[in-house]
Design a protein around this motif. Structure first.
Motif, mmCIF file in Angstrom:
data_model
loop_
_atom_site.group_PDB
_atom_site.id
_atom_site.type_symbol
_atom_site.label_atom_id
_atom_site.label_comp_id
_atom_site.label_asym_id
_atom_site.label_seq_id
_atom_site.Cartn_x
_atom_site.Cartn_y
_atom_site.Cartn_z
ATOM 1 N N GLU A 30 52.007 -50.566 100.216
ATOM 2 C CA GLU A 30 51.323 -51.144 99.049
ATOM 3 C C GLU A 30 51.337 -52.663 98.996
ATOM 4 N N LEU A 31 52.135 -53.315 99.838
ATOM 5 C CA LEU A 31 52.332 -54.754 99.686
ATOM 6 C C LEU A 31 52.493 -55.428 101.047
ATOM 7 N N LYS A 55 52.268 -57.653 88.091
ATOM 8 C CA LYS A 55 51.782 -56.716 89.118
ATOM 9 C C LYS A 55 50.390 -57.080 89.642
ATOM 10 N N HIS A 84 49.810 -58.548 92.257
ATOM 11 C CA HIS A 84 49.809 -58.341 93.714
ATOM 12 C C HIS A 84 49.140 -57.027 94.106
ATOM 13 N N GLN A 85 49.102 -56.074 93.183
ATOM 14 C CA GLN A 85 48.505 -54.778 93.494
ATOM 15 C C GLN A 85 46.986 -54.851 93.674
ATOM 16 N N LYS A 86 46.400 -55.965 93.266
ATOM 17 C CA LYS A 86 44.943 -56.112 93.369
ATOM 18 C C LYS A 86 44.509 -56.713 94.703
ATOM 19 N N SER A 101 60.946 -53.502 97.270
ATOM 20 C CA SER A 101 60.880 -52.482 98.328
ATOM 21 C C SER A 101 62.045 -52.500 99.302
#
Length: 344
Positions: free
Chosen positions: A159-160, A255, A257-259, A279
């Motif tokens: 996810e990152l 959040k 960063h999720q985009k 993480s």
């Protein structure tokens, strides 16, 4: 050597007194892992046997004298030294660094000669590995010096993905190192990697600011307004989806960063502190920008738990699967390019 269709994964064992060998052995305890690849360790039978005994692990290791003798379906170990080595598990020693370097050098040599397809590096200690042959802050810089391309350290999960504009340098040097040229270079490497290594057609990249609150219009520093913001605007004019600068605290706190498909941090801890908070234990360090694939777990040598059978192999397993995924994506991308050229 019958290569069959298995990807050959070279593995440097890291510091011989750390948890590197433990996480490698634990990863391949499950024989189903051998369905995905053929692992090749670079070290010695005596060393591996010692760790197996201390850890009470029963892995079957196939010792070979030359990489040309690889056997698929087994965990191969190239014996690159025969002498007895003093092992002091949990301690930082000169021997620990010397033999970590021997393993790394042998693995990188095999990588350059295309005898292995990709490389996974177990953790080294950046202090005891220093020598005339290794005068680098870490693996990333050593690999950049030995392989083709310009490197970008990317810490990642599914996810990152966080890349670093500056790497292993003192905080006091960060501001003077940041330049428009450096930002453009790292953005280009990340953009290319996201397309070729991760199969993302139109990557969306966020760039973090250097100063708190991105400088607050010059009150807390001028670099964001004078260097970073104009550079991002120039990059946007080329058609790339690059945005910022974003203040790091709010960026991760909300959040945002999720985009994005990738994030570029200005310095090491700006990127790694939030990454490890989000993480730790499941992340992977990927060296983008080079002509060969290299990954590693996102943790260090773990001297405090070495030899106690407490090391978690999760991050090393993720590094393995990530490297295989990236390797396949690169081949697919190159085949796609070749196909496009043929139709012209």
């Amino acid at each position: 050597m019958d290569k069959s269709n298995k990807i050959i994964v070279g593995i440097s064992i890291g510091d011989i007194n750390g948890i590197g060998i433990e996480i490698i052995l634990k990863t391949f305890e499950d024989k189903r892992m051998l369905e995905f690849c053929t692992p090749v360790l670079f070290g010695s039978n005596k060393l591996i046997s010692y760790h197996k005994k201390v850890l009470k692990l029963n892995n079957s290791i196939h010792g070979i004298t030359s990489i040309d003798k690889i056997v698929h379906g087994k965990v191969n170990l190239v014996n690159i030294w025969k002498e007895d080595v003093k092992i002091e598990i949990g301690k930082i020693t000169e021997a620990g660094g010397n033999y970590a370097l021997k393993s790394l050098q042998s693995a990188v040599s095999a990588l350059k000669e295309n005898k292995i397809d990709l490389l996974i590096t177990a953790p080294i200690n950046k202090e005891n590995i220093q020598s005339e042959e290794f005068d680098f802050p870490g693996h990333t810089e050593y690999l950049e010096d030995n392989l083709e391309g310009e490197s970008l350290m990317i810490l990642m999960t599914d996810e990152l993905r966080i890349g670093l504009i500056t790497g292993h340098i003192p905080i006091s040097q960060v501001a003077e190192t940041i330049s428009s040229e450096l930002i453009k270079s790292k953005v280009e490497i990340m953009h290319t990697s996201l397309k070729e290594d991760f199969n993302i057609n139109k990557p969306k990249i966020a760039v973090l600011g250097l100063n708190p609150h991105c400088g607050d219009k010059g009150v807390i520093g001028k670099e964001d307004d004078e260097i970073i913001r104009p550079t991002i605007k120039e990059i946007q004019e080329t058609g790339k989806l690059v945005y910022g600068p974003y203040a790091a605290d709010g960026f991760f706190g909300s959040k945002t960063h999720q985009k994005f498909d990738g994030v570029l941090a200005m310095y090491h801890d700006q990127g790694l502190a939030p990454f490890k908070a989000l993480s730790f234990g499941n992340g992977v360090n990927f060296t983008a920008g080079l002509n060969k694939v290299r990954t590693s777990p996102d943790h260090g040598t773990g001297f405090d738990i070495a030899g106690k059978n407490k090391a978690n192999p999760a991050s090393f397993k993720e590094a393995l699967f990530t490297s295989l995924h990236i390797y396949k994506n690169r081949i697919e991308y190159q085949n796609l390019i070749k196909g496009a050229l043929k139709t012209k």
